[in-house]
Design an enzyme around this catalytic site. Structure first.
Site, mmCIF file in Angstrom:
data_model
loop_
_atom_site.group_PDB
_atom_site.id
_atom_site.type_symbol
_atom_site.label_atom_id
_atom_site.label_comp_id
_atom_site.label_asym_id
_atom_site.label_seq_id
_atom_site.Cartn_x
_atom_site.Cartn_y
_atom_site.Cartn_z
ATOM 1 N N SER A 120 -11.645 6.572 -6.617
ATOM 2 C CA SER A 120 -11.551 7.463 -5.453
ATOM 3 C C SER A 120 -12.917 7.960 -4.981
ATOM 4 C CB SER A 120 -10.689 8.670 -5.837
ATOM 5 O OG SER A 120 -10.829 9.696 -4.893
ATOM 6 N N TYR A 179 -12.790 7.724 1.542
ATOM 7 C CA TYR A 179 -12.408 8.776 2.483
ATOM 8 C C TYR A 179 -13.598 8.900 3.420
ATOM 9 C CZ TYR A 179 -8.313 10.558 -0.101
ATOM 10 O OH TYR A 179 -7.087 10.704 -0.689
ATOM 11 N N THR A 193 -8.823 4.522 3.035
ATOM 12 C CA THR A 193 -7.556 5.258 3.113
ATOM 13 C C THR A 193 -7.398 5.832 4.511
ATOM 14 O OG1 THR A 193 -7.591 5.741 0.768
ATOM 15 C CG2 THR A 193 -6.241 7.179 2.135
ATOM 16 N N LYS A 201 -5.711 1.111 3.056
ATOM 17 C CA LYS A 201 -4.687 1.742 2.205
ATOM 18 C C LYS A 201 -3.937 2.794 3.017
ATOM 19 C CE LYS A 201 -4.226 4.385 -2.113
ATOM 20 N NZ LYS A 201 -3.891 5.757 -1.711
ATOM 21 N N HIS A 235 0.832 7.302 0.007
ATOM 22 C CA HIS A 235 -0.063 8.194 -0.734
ATOM 23 C C HIS A 235 0.704 8.939 -1.838
ATOM 24 C CE1 HIS A 235 -4.302 9.677 0.050
ATOM 25 N NE2 HIS A 235 -3.959 10.410 -0.980
ATOM 26 N N GLY A 240 5.575 5.643 -6.223
ATOM 27 C CA GLY A 240 6.841 5.775 -6.940
ATOM 28 C C GLY A 240 7.122 4.719 -7.997
ATOM 29 N N ARG A 268 7.414 3.170 -11.384
ATOM 30 C CA ARG A 268 7.453 3.734 -12.740
ATOM 31 C C ARG A 268 8.013 2.765 -13.776
ATOM 32 N NH1 ARG A 268 4.920 6.539 -9.957
ATOM 33 N NH2 ARG A 268 5.242 8.693 -9.347
ATOM 34 N N ARG A 305 0.443 8.488 -10.413
ATOM 35 C CA ARG A 305 0.714 9.595 -11.330
ATOM 36 C C ARG A 305 0.943 9.196 -12.797
ATOM 37 N NH1 ARG A 305 3.267 10.925 -6.593
ATOM 38 N NH2 ARG A 305 2.610 12.834 -5.549
HETATM 39 C C1 FMN Z 1 -3.508 13.637 -8.016
HETATM 40 C C2 FMN Z 1 -3.619 12.512 -7.025
HETATM 41 C C3 FMN Z 1 -4.812 12.318 -6.358
HETATM 42 C C4 FMN Z 1 -4.944 11.262 -5.463
HETATM 43 N N1 FMN Z 1 -6.147 11.034 -4.887
HETATM 44 C C5 FMN Z 1 -6.298 9.994 -4.038
HETATM 45 C C6 FMN Z 1 -7.560 9.691 -3.491
HETATM 46 O O1 FMN Z 1 -8.549 10.339 -3.791
HETATM 47 N N2 FMN Z 1 -7.628 8.652 -2.619
HETATM 48 C C7 FMN Z 1 -6.537 7.889 -2.283
HETATM 49 O O2 FMN Z 1 -6.645 6.965 -1.480
HETATM 50 N N3 FMN Z 1 -5.328 8.146 -2.829
HETATM 51 C C8 FMN Z 1 -5.195 9.161 -3.694
HETATM 52 N N4 FMN Z 1 -3.972 9.398 -4.268
HETATM 53 C C9 FMN Z 1 -2.852 8.496 -3.956
HETATM 54 C C10 FMN Z 1 -2.806 7.323 -4.921
HETATM 55 O O3 FMN Z 1 -3.869 6.446 -4.717
HETATM 56 C C11 FMN Z 1 -1.505 6.518 -4.766
HETATM 57 O O4 FMN Z 1 -1.360 6.140 -3.428
HETATM 58 C C12 FMN Z 1 -0.277 7.289 -5.222
HETATM 59 O O5 FMN Z 1 -0.566 8.108 -6.320
HETATM 60 C C13 FMN Z 1 0.826 6.315 -5.598
HETATM 61 O O6 FMN Z 1 2.011 6.991 -5.869
HETATM 62 P P1 FMN Z 1 2.513 7.397 -7.340
HETATM 63 O O7 FMN Z 1 1.656 8.558 -7.766
HETATM 64 O O8 FMN Z 1 3.925 7.778 -7.113
HETATM 65 O O9 FMN Z 1 2.335 6.197 -8.233
HETATM 66 C C14 FMN Z 1 -3.842 10.434 -5.197
HETATM 67 C C15 FMN Z 1 -2.648 10.627 -5.884
HETATM 68 C C16 FMN Z 1 -2.527 11.650 -6.796
HETATM 69 C C17 FMN Z 1 -1.245 11.810 -7.543
#
Ligand code: FMN
Length: 415
Positions: free
Chosen positions: A162, A185, A211, A288, A312, A345, A347, A367
């Site tokens: 990230s 970003y 993103t 993304k 996201h 999502g 898992r 997550r």
């Molecule tokens: C705590 C957290 C921080 C995230 N930070 C970013 C980020 O900095 N840049 C980004 O493109 N996506 C970010 N995401 C989104 C993830 O890249 C991803 O799209 C998402 O977590 C997928 O869903 P899931 O958590 O259900 O697996 C973040 C997600 C979480 C949970």
């Protein structure tokens, strides 16, 4: 039960909706709501929040890490991770979406060796399971992105780092022992994006994943409510006096001129940005956050190298649409012109198989590895990824698919 958990009990139980934990008898008792009838099939092995796993080895599925993470990580940081938006309809849809699709296993195929390897933009990985970019990983464990890089290395997973990383991209790349993708970003200030991209390319990143779905504000209710239960002094770490001060621990922002910037996100980005980006980097460009087939086609038309179908992790909007629902129309419209990755999502091995059957090249996971990180650091990340690999491997064998290429659309149907 700890004081913190006790305080957040109601939200915690609500948050767990959609996870297998909620089906357990002990949880129903906790919630004070006796089930009106016995479940069918019977639940002979209910999970119990009092009996959390004590080591990564004990985990039976990735969900086992979530309540441990809840206990270990401060409530506001856990809330930041867990939160969706508003009513969290999209958050639930991302899990419920998988129930709309069924798999059609095939028999009498030699699957004694199930090869999970895939090629993603010219590089071979042992599995299609990708570590999604997650910002601020040191807020879950002191080793943050470095622990994740080592966990990803153990299973040869592609890692996407990230822009909001709390560890330098150079160190993460070294810990991963292979190039990582860089997630951008961009903000609304071109020079800032240019500085990030230049540094990432120099660090050896072969791909920049832009993103595009953080174009608005967001009401992260779970975060805001859990933050109220946090008794620590947040100002000790979070200096919100200016954007630059707030970004102090975000390594990419070091030495970058943020003057005139009020937000790190991009509300002004258009396709012109991608053309400009192409002119300053040799890295491949991935977008993304695509959710509509029209944008997927535009991405291919604009020379984008790949897309990630993503909402996201339900952290940008509450449209109510899951990515597994969005994927088929996008695969159909793109017609094989560019690779399609997907996240939000995922898992279970069966979730991943559904997306691969539909035509995704790879699946990113967010997550779950953060639960592993928050709960146990690097060994937790490693075990989460291992569990996903085991489930994917077993599911491929069940499908009669000796390689990922054998997972085809005829194997998945709308329920
Ligand atoms: C705590 C957290 C921080 C995230 N930070 C970013 C980020 O900095 N840049 C980004 O493109 N996506 C970010 N995401 C989104 C993830 O890249 C991803 O799209 C998402 O977590 C997928 O869903 P899931 O958590 O259900 O697996 C973040 C997600 C979480 C949970």
């Amino acid at each position: 039960m700890t004081h913190a958990v006790d305080l957040a009990r109601r939200q915690f139980l609500k948050f767990l909706a959609g996870s297998p934990l909620l089906a357990s008898g002990s949880l129903s008792a906790l919630a004070g709501e006796a089930p009106s009838k016995l479940p069918d099939p019977m639940l002979w092995a209910p999970q119990n929040l009092e009996e959390l796993i004590k080591s990564p080895k004990e985990a039976i599925n990735v969900f086992d890490f979530e309540p441990v993470c809840r206990k270990t990580v401060p409530p506001s940081h856990f809330g930041y991770m867990a939160s969706g938006i508003d009513d969290e309809v999209t958050l639930r849809a991302n899990r419920a979406g998988f129930l709309k699709f069924q798999l059609r296993p095939r028999r009498l195929v030699d699957v004694s060796k199930a090869d999970m390897s895939v090629e993603i933009l010219g590089v071979k990985y042992d599995t299609p399971i990708v570590v999604a970019p997650v910002g601020g990983q040191k807020s879950f464990h002191e080793e943050g992105e470095i622990a994740v890089a080592r966990g990803a290395k153990a299973g040869n997973h592609l890692q996407i780092l990230s822009t909001a990383t709390t560890s330098p991209v150079e160190e993460v790349t070294a810990a991963r022992g292979a190039p990582v993708w860089y997630q951008l970003y961009a903000s609304n200030k071109w020079e800032v994006a240019k500085a990030f991209v230049t540094r990432a390319e120099k660090a050896g990143c072969p791909v920049v994943a832009v993103t595009v779905d953080r174009s608005s504000g967001r009401n992260q209710e779970t975060l805001f409510r859990l933050r109220r239960t946090d008794t620590r002094d947040c100002n000790a770490c979070h200096d919100r006096s200016s954007l630059a001060a707030n970004m102090k621990r975000r390594s990419m922002y070091e030495g970058v001129d943020l003057s005139g910037l009020t937000n790190t996100q991009s509300s002004a980005m258009t396709w012109d940005f991608m053309k400009r980006l192409r002119d300053i980097t040799r890295m491949k460009i991935v977008i993304k956050g695509i959710l509509a087939w029209e944008d997927a086609v535009l991405a291919a038309d604009n020379g984008i190298d790949a897309i990630i179908v993503s909402n996201h992790g339900a952290r940008s909007e509450d449209s109510g649409r899951s990515t597994i629902d969005a994927l088929p129309e996008i695969v159909e419209a793109v017609h094989g012109r560019i690779p399609i990755l997907v996240d939000s999502g995922f898992r279970r091995g069966s979730d991943i198989v559904k997306a691969l059957c539909m035509g995704a090249t790879a699946v990113c996971v967010g997550r779950p590895y953060i639960w592993g990180l928050g709960a146990f650091g690097q060994p937790g990340v490693e075990r989460v990824l291992e569990l996903l690999r085991i489930e994917l491997h077993d599911m491929m064998q069940q499908m009669g698919a000796p390689t990922v290429k054998h997972l085809v659309p005829a194997m998945v149907r709308r329920a």
